[in-house]
Enzyme design. Structure first.
Site, PDB file in Angstrom:
ATOM      1  N   GLU A   1       6.026  -9.008  14.984  1.00  0.00           N
ATOM      2  CA  GLU A   1       5.400  -9.575  16.178  1.00  0.00           C
ATOM      3  C   GLU A   1       5.345 -11.103  16.100  1.00  0.00           C
ATOM      4  OE1 GLU A   1       2.594  -6.388  14.641  1.00  0.00           O
ATOM      5  OE2 GLU A   1       4.575  -7.100  14.121  1.00  0.00           O
TER       6      GLU A   1
ATOM      7  N   ARG B   1       0.819  -1.220   0.000  1.00  0.00           N
ATOM      8  CA  ARG B   1       0.000   0.000   0.000  1.00  0.00           C
ATOM      9  C   ARG B   1       0.849   1.264   0.000  1.00  0.00           C
ATOM     10  NH1 ARG B   1      -2.683  -3.868   2.946  1.00  0.00           N
ATOM     11  NH2 ARG B   1      -1.593  -3.210   4.811  1.00  0.00           N
TER      12      ARG B   1
END
Length: 168
Positions: free
Chosen positions: A93, A56
């Site tokens: 993460e 994006r």
């Protein structure tokens, strides 16, 4: 405008996460123009080229480069670029990721603005900063549409100007 045009997708990409989908904003001509103008404006006149992060960030960087009459660099996921690359591995993460740029995409001393859709922990954007600095570029700042509060992304980019349009 962001709240009006974006869509909230519950439990994506995993349970308990509410994903703010910006693709409807990108599809709206006025929304896209306002976002691009707003994210670039604090840095106007300070950069020679805009770097966009896959995927994006490409939308924002291409539109920003066109609007400002500058060029664009694509910061890609590993294995997508055909020529010799600079490579940086970073922690996510849930594991690790790797970003790359062509070694000849940016000349030493080039002033670069990095654009992406979201700043969370700063792992991806931090990797892009390191790649561009490996190439000898000067990262003058980072612009994002959304900044996720409490995840430490801004702190991880210490020393670099960060402009976000919305803190969520």
């Amino acid at each position: 405008m962001l709240d009006r045009l974006s869509e909230i997708v519950p439990d994506y990409p995993s349970a308990g996460i509410s994903f703010k989908d910006l693709t409807p904003v990108f599809a709206d001509a006025q929304g896209l123009r306002r976002i691009v103008d707003s994210v670039v404006e604090p840095f106007r006149g300070q950069f020679d080229v805009i770097a966009g992060l896959e995927a994006r960030g490409f939308v924002l960087a291409a539109a920003g480069a066109y609007a400002t009459g500058t060029g664009m660099i694509t910061v890609r996921k590993a294995g997508k670029l055909p020529r010799e690359v600079f490579r940086d591995e970073y922690t996510l993460e849930y594991g690790t990721g790797t970003l790359e740029i062509h070694r000849d995409d940016v000349a030493p001393g080039t002033r670069v603005l990095i654009l992406d859709d979201v700043l969370a922990t700063g792992g991806t954007v931090g990797s892009a900063v390191r790649l561009l600095e490996m190439a000898g570029a000067e990262v003058i700042g980072v612009g994002v549409v959304l900044e996720l509060d409490g995840l430490g992304g801004r702190e991880r980019l210490d020393g670099h100007a960060v402009h976000s349009l919305q803190l969520v």
